[in-house]
Design a protein around this motif. Structure first.
Motif: not given
Length: 414
Positions: A229-233, A238-243
């Motif tokens: 799922x993370x790789x799809x996004x 879009x900039x992905x900020x993963x907390x």
């Protein structure tokens, strides 16, 4: 310096109050909490000329609802009429074991508190590089991960830009977006709290948002995001900020190293949960080199205090302690989950974090459960937001904290 010390300095000859210790503390807390109101009233009574001070405030901030933080021990003590040590605090996901003993020793031997801290936090970033395996040039430290969330938004968002938020989740993303004049597009999670990836993709294609904030494990439910799922996004523009504030309590590996191959990924971490340093405010982030250059330019120069950096470095010197405490909390999480499963009016959700979310069933009221437990000295979290009505969140504590919680919940069944 606490309030009583300040009072003694101002009035060295003042006789001791006739109030008991707890009474003095409650009175002091009341005076402190009422002081802003009194000052505002006095200011309003003065004759004013010229424009109102509020006229200088940015327009979008005038309708901003303030963030609602958890009350600290001192305020809770005054409110509940209990000593801080008699309060079981399971409402803010703090680490009840506290930091390794090396932290107290380091703070006690602090040599140069009068000198400004290193603006690049070199010692801490070097220690984090050793701890994470990611080179220090990819790492930037902050005054808690909260500072970095706001800093990222200030660097990335123009007023009117959009972010994607996936509620229920950490509410600071929406709050900071509002502070920075951004628009928030909400993509609610599925009933099991998993991400609606298909809808996220659709929204990104249609609305062209600038960034998305994701939390794994997610607060408040403790669910995680899988690699697929993370790789799809990450494949989207879009900039992905993963907390990853709670990553240590899961079986997942951090994705910090992913920033070397994904230019649109930022990973945030904290010392608040893992190392028990919530009160000292130390967070850090892993950034692509193409982004971190600009984050360095925009950050406040002395954002991590000397005490915070020394404490974080000291905590990292004892990985055995950190691992042992993590294992104790994970073990207690499983025990707590099983016990909550036996409560007839609660439905707990499996968690990969240091808290457990429960749906309140059988006609019980979540807010009343929270209030009734507070009267017994046990603090938990309940939610006013629409999507979380009827839920409570319970932080994992020590075994004796679980015992006190269960005793209180059993009393509510009678």
């Amino acid at each position: 310096m606490d309030c009583s010390v300040r009072a003694r300095i101002r009035n060295p000859c003042r006789p001791a109050s006739h109030l008991a210790g707890d009474g003095r503390r409650r009175l002091a807390a009341y005076r402190l909490s009422s002081r802003p109101v009194a000052l505002a009233a006095a200011a309003a009574a003065e004759t004013k000329t010229g424009p109102s001070g509020a006229s200088f405030i940015r327009h979008h901030l005038k309708s901003l609802a303030p963030y609602q933080p958890i009350l600290p021990f001192e305020v809770l003590s005054a409110k509940l009429g209990r000593k801080p040590e008699d309060i079981i605090k399971l409402d803010a996901n703090e680490n009840p074991y506290g930091p390794p003993p090396e932290v107290a020793n380091a703070l006690g031997n602090l040599k140069f508190p009068y000198v400004y801290p290193d603006p690049e936090s070199r010692h801490l970033r070097a220690a984090l590089a050793d701890d994470s395996g990611l080179e220090s040039e990819y790492i930037l430290a902050g005054c808690g991960a909260d500072e970095l969330i706001d800093l990222i938004m200030r660097c990335v968002l123009e007023p009117g830009d959009k972010i994607v938020d996936c509620p229920p989740t950490f509410t600071m993303y929406e709050f900071d977006a509002s502070v920075n004049g951004a628009l928030v597009i909400k993509v609610p999670r599925h009933p099991d709290f998993s991400l609606d990836v298909a809808q996220i993709i659709k929204v990104i294609e249609q609305e062209k948002p600038k960034c998305i904030f994701l939390t794994s494990p997610n607060n408040p439910d403790g669910s995680v995001i899988n690699d697929d799922d993370l790789l799809k996004i990450l494949d989207l523009p879009i900039l992905v900020v993963l907390d990853e504030a709670y990553i240590e309590f899961s079986s997942l590996q951090t994705r910090m190293s992913w920033v070397k191959k994904h230019d649109n990924l930022i990973v945030l971490r904290t010392f608040s949960k893992r190392a028990g340093l919530a009160g000292l405010r130390v967070g850090y982030g892993a950034f692509p080199l193409s982004i971190i250059e600009y984050i360095w330019r925009a950050k406040q120069p002395y954002n991590v205090s000397v005490a915070a950096e020394v404490s974080a470095c000291a905590a990292l010197q004892n990985p055995t302690y950190l691992e042992r405490v993590k294992n104790l909390l994970v073990q207690e999480r499983e025990r707590l989950y099983n016990l909550l499963n036996e409560v007839p009016f609660l439905k707990p959700f499996p968690s990969h974090s240091n808290f457990i979310l429960c749906e309140v069933t059988s006609g019980k009221d979540a807010k009343k459960i929270k209030e009734d437990l507070a009267k017994m000295g046990v603090m938990i979290r309940h939610y006013d937001r629409k999507e979380m009505k009827g839920y409570i969140r319970i932080s994992v504590g020590k075994p004796e904290h679980t015992d006190a919680l269960m005793k209180g919940l059993k009393a509510l069944q009678l």
